[in-house]
Design an enzyme around this catalytic site. Structure first.
Site, mmCIF file in Angstrom:
data_model
loop_
_atom_site.group_PDB
_atom_site.id
_atom_site.type_symbol
_atom_site.label_atom_id
_atom_site.label_comp_id
_atom_site.label_asym_id
_atom_site.label_seq_id
_atom_site.Cartn_x
_atom_site.Cartn_y
_atom_site.Cartn_z
ATOM 1 N N HIS A 320 0.850 -1.180 0.000
ATOM 2 C CA HIS A 320 0.000 0.000 0.000
ATOM 3 C C HIS A 320 0.884 1.227 0.000
ATOM 4 C CE1 HIS A 320 -3.069 2.898 1.318
ATOM 5 N NE2 HIS A 320 -3.958 2.016 0.911
ATOM 6 N N ASP A 378 -7.940 -4.696 -0.206
ATOM 7 C CA ASP A 378 -8.464 -5.064 -1.524
ATOM 8 C C ASP A 378 -8.270 -6.543 -1.825
ATOM 9 O OD1 ASP A 378 -9.167 -2.344 -2.289
ATOM 10 O OD2 ASP A 378 -7.019 -2.000 -2.374
#
Length: 444
Positions: A320, A378
């Site tokens: 991320h 995700d």
């Protein structure tokens, strides 16, 4: 440049200063060092240009604080996400989405009376103007739902004239209610329109998550009962995506709002920003990646391609921009994923089995460990949504439904900040120097 001896990344509990000297000029400036409640302090560079005639250069704003906020705090190295000081893990476990929405907007968790009043305020605004309903007829059936969302949300300002004065606290309150309440209706209708089914009007006897699932899945021809396990999973998904500090779409909302634009236009701008695959489309990319791998036996081959320097293959759903540790939202999503699959009787979902094996291999591989690439939210959310029957075209739309609460909270905070100025980033100009325009005849 001289700085205080303490490490800025650990945070400061007292103001300080930074002295910057421009080499070869003899000129220097002392800039305030402003502490935050948690995390690194920031250098106030507002006098940098006036004193030294220079700007800072920070593509992507990775090291620039563009605003002061009390809403969300992220420590990417420690894997911490807080909303108003509360850990996301506790909020997802102990609260409903509307409790978190109240928290983001108002600064504190509601008591029973406040929550009842807030819930009533939201549910009384779930329907959209009947003329606005006709907007859908102007789109092609195969239009992407995010295109529909951007257009319809932006058009809300043409229908709700009574709440457009951004300087009026009551108008801001009503606008917040309208956006939080109506965006799920707008989203569900975008889906219904794309598959040719009749629109389902909201039911105010249902919870926020239940109502969204009802509008997405019910049809007039038969009764529809909302599965409580799926409703709770949807509620958690909404909580986990409600706000995430100053990301691209939130910064877009703030930048648009800094001009004095109405809140509906600002949220439409945020939806457009979220539409980008680098921002809101990551969970869809995870499903695509798993489909391309196809089978656990092909994972070593895929991992080898990811590591190859000359390869463009990426490990989607890992790592991320902010988190350099395990995404705290991913742990909750992993648990929710198992609950949903168990409720739906999916004992061995091939994609989940593949995802679990990919996670096991990648999290034990020194290549990914050294680069601090861990599964993010995700990685699991796409699998959950697919199991719940959500088409991939709606993944980013659902993200927008959740994030609307964060966007309107950030917008409200910005409007109420007396130091707020219109956004105007500067640039490093690398084009042609000053030159004269030659006559046309001399240009050949």
């Amino acid at each position: 440049m001289s700085t205080p001896a303490s490490d800025a990344r650990a945070g400061h509990n007292a103001p300080g200063s930074v002295t910057l000297t421009l080499d070869g000029t003899g000129r220097s400036v002392t800039l305030p060092l402003i502490p935050g409640t948690m995390g690194p302090a920031v250098v106030d560079i507002r006098k940098l240009y006036s004193e030294l005639g220079i700007f800072t250069f920070d593509p992507g704003y990775a090291d620039t604080a563009a605003t002061e906020s009390k809403i969300t705090y992220i420590d990417g190295d420690a894997g911490i996400l807080l909303h108003r000081g509360y850990p996301i893990e506790q909020l997802a476990e102990k609260c409903t989405f509307l409790e978190v929405a109240y928290l983001l907007l108002n600064g504190e968790l509601p008591n029973r009376e406040q929550l009842a009043a807030f819930t009533t305020g939201v549910t009384r605004h779930t329907m959209i103007h009947e003329q606005l309903r006709r907007f859908y007829d102007g789109f092609r059936r195969d239009a992407h739902p995010m295109a529909v969302m951007t257009a319809v949300v932006g058009a809300m300002s043409a229908f709700y004239h009574d709440s457009l004065d951004i300087n009026d606290p009551e108008h801001r309150r009503i606008s917040a209610f309208r956006l939080i309440a109506k965006v799920p209706t707008i989203a569900a209708w975008a889906y219904k329109y794309s598959i040719g089914q009749p629109f389902m009007y909201p039911r105010n006897d249902l919870s926020y998550a239940e109502n969204f699932l009802y509008m997405m899945n019910a049809v007039p021809a038969e009764p529809y009962e909302v599965n409580p396990v799926l409703a709770r999973a949807m509620d958690r998904i909404l909580i986990l995506h409600a706000d995430h500090e100053q990301n691209a779409s939130t910064s877009t909302v703030r930048l648009a709002g800094s001009t004095g634009a109405n809140p509906f236009a600002c949220i439409a701008a945020g939806i457009a920003s979220l539409w980008g695959p680098a921002h809101g489309g990551a969970n869809e990319a995870v499903l695509k990646m798993l489909a391309e791998i196809g089978h656990p036996k092909r994972i070593p081959e895929f991992i080898a391609k990811v590591k190859a320097k000359d390869s463009n293959v990426r490990l989607m759903g890992f790592g991320h921009r902010v988190y350099k540790n395990f995404d705290p939202r991913a742990k909750i999503m992993q648990k929710t994923c198992h609950e949903v699959l168990a409720e739906l009787g999916i004992a061995h979902e091939p994609l989940l089995d593949l995802a679990m094996e990919l996670e096991r291999v990648a999290t034990q591989d020194e290549y990914f460990i050294s680069r601090k690439l861990y599964p993010n939210v995700d990685f699991y959310s796409g699998i959950i949504l697919k199991a719940m029957g959500m088409p991939t075209s709606m993944f980013t739309v659902l993200f927008a439904v959740a994030r609307t609460t964060g966007w309107i909270s950030q917008w409200k905070e910005m409007i109420e900040d007396p130091t707020q100025r219109i956004g105007r980033p500067r640039q490093l100009y690398t084009g042609a120097p000053l030159r004269d325009v030659p006559p046309l005849a001399e240009r050949g």
